[in-house]
Write a protein that holds these residues in place. Sequence first.
Motif, PDB file in Angstrom:
ATOM      1  N   TYR A  75       0.685  -1.027  -0.040  1.00  0.00           N
ATOM      2  CA  TYR A  75       0.050   0.105  -0.115  1.00  0.00           C
ATOM      3  C   TYR A  75       1.057   1.201   0.542  1.00  0.00           C
ATOM      4  O   TYR A  75       1.408   1.261   0.953  1.00  0.00           O
ATOM      5  N   ALA A  76       0.796   2.354  -1.009  1.00  0.00           N
ATOM      6  CA  ALA A  76       1.731   3.148  -0.993  1.00  0.00           C
ATOM      7  C   ALA A  76       0.864   4.143  -1.368  1.00  0.00           C
ATOM      8  O   ALA A  76      -0.205   4.725  -3.064  1.00  0.00           O
ATOM      9  N   SER A  77       0.828   5.413  -1.206  1.00  0.00           N
ATOM     10  CA  SER A  77       1.381   6.814  -1.487  1.00  0.00           C
ATOM     11  C   SER A  77       2.473   7.584  -2.543  1.00  0.00           C
ATOM     12  O   SER A  77       2.981   7.226  -2.231  1.00  0.00           O
ATOM     13  N   HIS A  78       1.099   8.462  -3.546  1.00  0.00           N
ATOM     14  CA  HIS A  78       2.662   8.236  -4.147  1.00  0.00           C
ATOM     15  C   HIS A  78       3.555   9.876  -4.027  1.00  0.00           C
ATOM     16  O   HIS A  78       4.305  10.515  -4.344  1.00  0.00           O
ATOM     17  N   THR A  79       3.190  10.483  -2.725  1.00  0.00           N
ATOM     18  CA  THR A  79       3.505  11.972  -2.062  1.00  0.00           C
ATOM     19  C   THR A  79       4.436  11.131  -0.828  1.00  0.00           C
ATOM     20  O   THR A  79       4.831  12.552   0.395  1.00  0.00           O
ATOM     21  N   CYS A  80       4.398   9.752  -0.795  1.00  0.00           N
ATOM     22  CA  CYS A  80       5.698   9.660  -0.064  1.00  0.00           C
ATOM     23  C   CYS A  80       6.691   9.172   0.260  1.00  0.00           C
ATOM     24  O   CYS A  80       7.176   8.573  -0.601  1.00  0.00           O
ATOM     25  N   GLU A 110      -2.895   1.644  -4.132  1.00  0.00           N
ATOM     26  CA  GLU A 110      -3.045   2.976  -3.934  1.00  0.00           C
ATOM     27  C   GLU A 110      -3.582   3.309  -2.363  1.00  0.00           C
ATOM     28  O   GLU A 110      -4.191   2.587  -1.522  1.00  0.00           O
ATOM     29  N   VAL A 111      -2.968   4.397  -1.703  1.00  0.00           N
ATOM     30  CA  VAL A 111      -2.995   5.074  -0.658  1.00  0.00           C
ATOM     31  C   VAL A 111      -3.264   6.290  -0.854  1.00  0.00           C
ATOM     32  O   VAL A 111      -2.134   7.393  -1.479  1.00  0.00           O
ATOM     33  N   PHE A 112      -4.546   7.047  -0.518  1.00  0.00           N
ATOM     34  CA  PHE A 112      -4.338   8.267  -1.062  1.00  0.00           C
ATOM     35  C   PHE A 112      -4.163   9.052   0.181  1.00  0.00           C
ATOM     36  O   PHE A 112      -5.667   9.909   1.568  1.00  0.00           O
ATOM     37  N   LEU A 113      -3.573   9.857   0.841  1.00  0.00           N
ATOM     38  CA  LEU A 113      -3.229  11.289   1.629  1.00  0.00           C
ATOM     39  C   LEU A 113      -3.200  12.592   1.355  1.00  0.00           C
ATOM     40  O   LEU A 113      -3.520  13.075   2.932  1.00  0.00           O
ATOM     41  N   ASN A 114      -4.005  13.117   0.679  1.00  0.00           N
ATOM     42  CA  ASN A 114      -3.697  13.946   0.323  1.00  0.00           C
ATOM     43  C   ASN A 114      -4.599  14.399  -1.760  1.00  0.00           C
ATOM     44  O   ASN A 114      -4.808  13.227  -2.504  1.00  0.00           O
ATOM     45  N   VAL A 118      -4.476  11.859  -5.794  1.00  0.00           N
ATOM     46  CA  VAL A 118      -5.584  11.203  -7.002  1.00  0.00           C
ATOM     47  C   VAL A 118      -5.068  11.754  -7.812  1.00  0.00           C
ATOM     48  O   VAL A 118      -5.299  10.966  -8.931  1.00  0.00           O
ATOM     49  N   VAL A 119      -4.499  12.869  -7.986  1.00  0.00           N
ATOM     50  CA  VAL A 119      -4.301  13.678  -9.497  1.00  0.00           C
ATOM     51  C   VAL A 119      -2.860  12.300  -9.878  1.00  0.00           C
ATOM     52  O   VAL A 119      -3.281  12.054 -11.178  1.00  0.00           O
ATOM     53  N   ILE A 120      -1.978  11.971  -9.098  1.00  0.00           N
ATOM     54  CA  ILE A 120      -1.131  10.870 -10.278  1.00  0.00           C
ATOM     55  C   ILE A 120      -1.241   9.758  -9.922  1.00  0.00           C
ATOM     56  O   ILE A 120      -0.984   9.653 -11.062  1.00  0.00           O
ATOM     57  N   ALA A 121      -2.336   9.304  -8.554  1.00  0.00           N
ATOM     58  CA  ALA A 121      -3.036   8.128  -9.555  1.00  0.00           C
ATOM     59  C   ALA A 121      -3.496   8.211 -10.506  1.00  0.00           C
ATOM     60  O   ALA A 121      -3.540   7.334 -11.245  1.00  0.00           O
ATOM     61  N   GLY A 122      -4.382   9.100 -10.835  1.00  0.00           N
ATOM     62  CA  GLY A 122      -5.466   9.066 -12.247  1.00  0.00           C
ATOM     63  C   GLY A 122      -4.558   9.579 -13.269  1.00  0.00           C
ATOM     64  O   GLY A 122      -4.427   8.525 -14.713  1.00  0.00           O
ATOM     65  N   LEU A 123      -3.631  10.178 -13.635  1.00  0.00           N
ATOM     66  CA  LEU A 123      -2.609  10.130 -14.523  1.00  0.00           C
ATOM     67  C   LEU A 123      -1.833   8.020 -14.924  1.00  0.00           C
ATOM     68  O   LEU A 123      -1.658   8.152 -15.687  1.00  0.00           O
ATOM     69  N   ALA A 124      -1.078   8.320 -13.615  1.00  0.00           N
ATOM     70  CA  ALA A 124      -0.575   6.730 -13.561  1.00  0.00           C
ATOM     71  C   ALA A 124      -1.604   5.648 -14.081  1.00  0.00           C
ATOM     72  O   ALA A 124      -1.095   4.462 -15.178  1.00  0.00           O
ATOM     73  N   GLN A 138       8.480   6.566 -11.658  1.00  0.00           N
ATOM     74  CA  GLN A 138       9.006   7.622 -12.201  1.00  0.00           C
ATOM     75  C   GLN A 138       8.508   8.998 -11.149  1.00  0.00           C
ATOM     76  O   GLN A 138       9.840  10.195 -11.043  1.00  0.00           O
ATOM     77  N   VAL A 139       7.312   8.511 -10.304  1.00  0.00           N
ATOM     78  CA  VAL A 139       7.299   9.948  -9.500  1.00  0.00           C
ATOM     79  C   VAL A 139       7.600  10.061  -8.478  1.00  0.00           C
ATOM     80  O   VAL A 139       8.519  10.703  -8.208  1.00  0.00           O
ATOM     81  N   TRP A 140       8.301   7.904  -8.045  1.00  0.00           N
ATOM     82  CA  TRP A 140       9.338   8.786  -6.918  1.00  0.00           C
ATOM     83  C   TRP A 140      10.536   9.382  -7.310  1.00  0.00           C
ATOM     84  O   TRP A 140      11.191   9.486  -6.457  1.00  0.00           O
TER      85      TRP A 140
END
Length: 249
Positions: A75-80, A110-114, A118-124, A138-140
Amino acid sequence: MTVTRLLSLPLLALAPLLLSACGDEATPEGGVPKGEALPAIAAPAGQSWTETVTITPEGGYLVGNPDAPLKLVEYASHTCSHCAEFARTGKEPLKSKYVASGVVSFEQREVFLNPYDVVIAGLAQCGTKEQFQPLSDQVWGNLESVFAGLQGNPQAVEAAGQLPINQRFAAIAEVTGLLEFFAARGISADQGRTCLTDQAKIEALVKTEEANRQKDKIEGTPTFFLNGQRIDGTTWDRLEPQLQRAGAR
């Protein structure tokens, strides 16, 4: 967090929190049982397990043998930042050594902390299923520059956050540079806008995340499960011994 609450959160209030967005390390709910070394499982002729991608019923993106005896879920957040560290240090050995053998599969959820998540996951998730994990990595791998974009134009971000749902996330992606970031990696700006203006798709993404997070009691990122059991640690040097203990070699 309900769909309505997450989709309506103010963006600016979250910006200073991004660098410390990750939660505490996951705590174990019991040791991983020790197992004998498991034999490798060959991929179908002409295929590679590291290039085999399946979308699971939980909405996760699984790389590897769907029937692998050892199923690792992150379980991961793209802003983590801790998730970024795992992507940098753990993904390559995990996939080249263990997923490639057919013994271990790796699923990312996905985990959404903010709302940025949502934006990043929607694009990925806007491209093919094979693109998802590479785009996440690539984001990380560029998290510092991503954060700079998220925090670089607060007035525009605030204005975007006030738009209706079917315009909000595409506008946020535009003013934070995320559309441009993904366009440079194979998701065109038009393609990204189409995905982020699909309100039903965005709401379904959030509902899936919420259901998974509640079911598995996710309180921080990254959190790992092996064969449905929460395991200790957020770093590769702590996860690899547990995979080996369970039979991966």
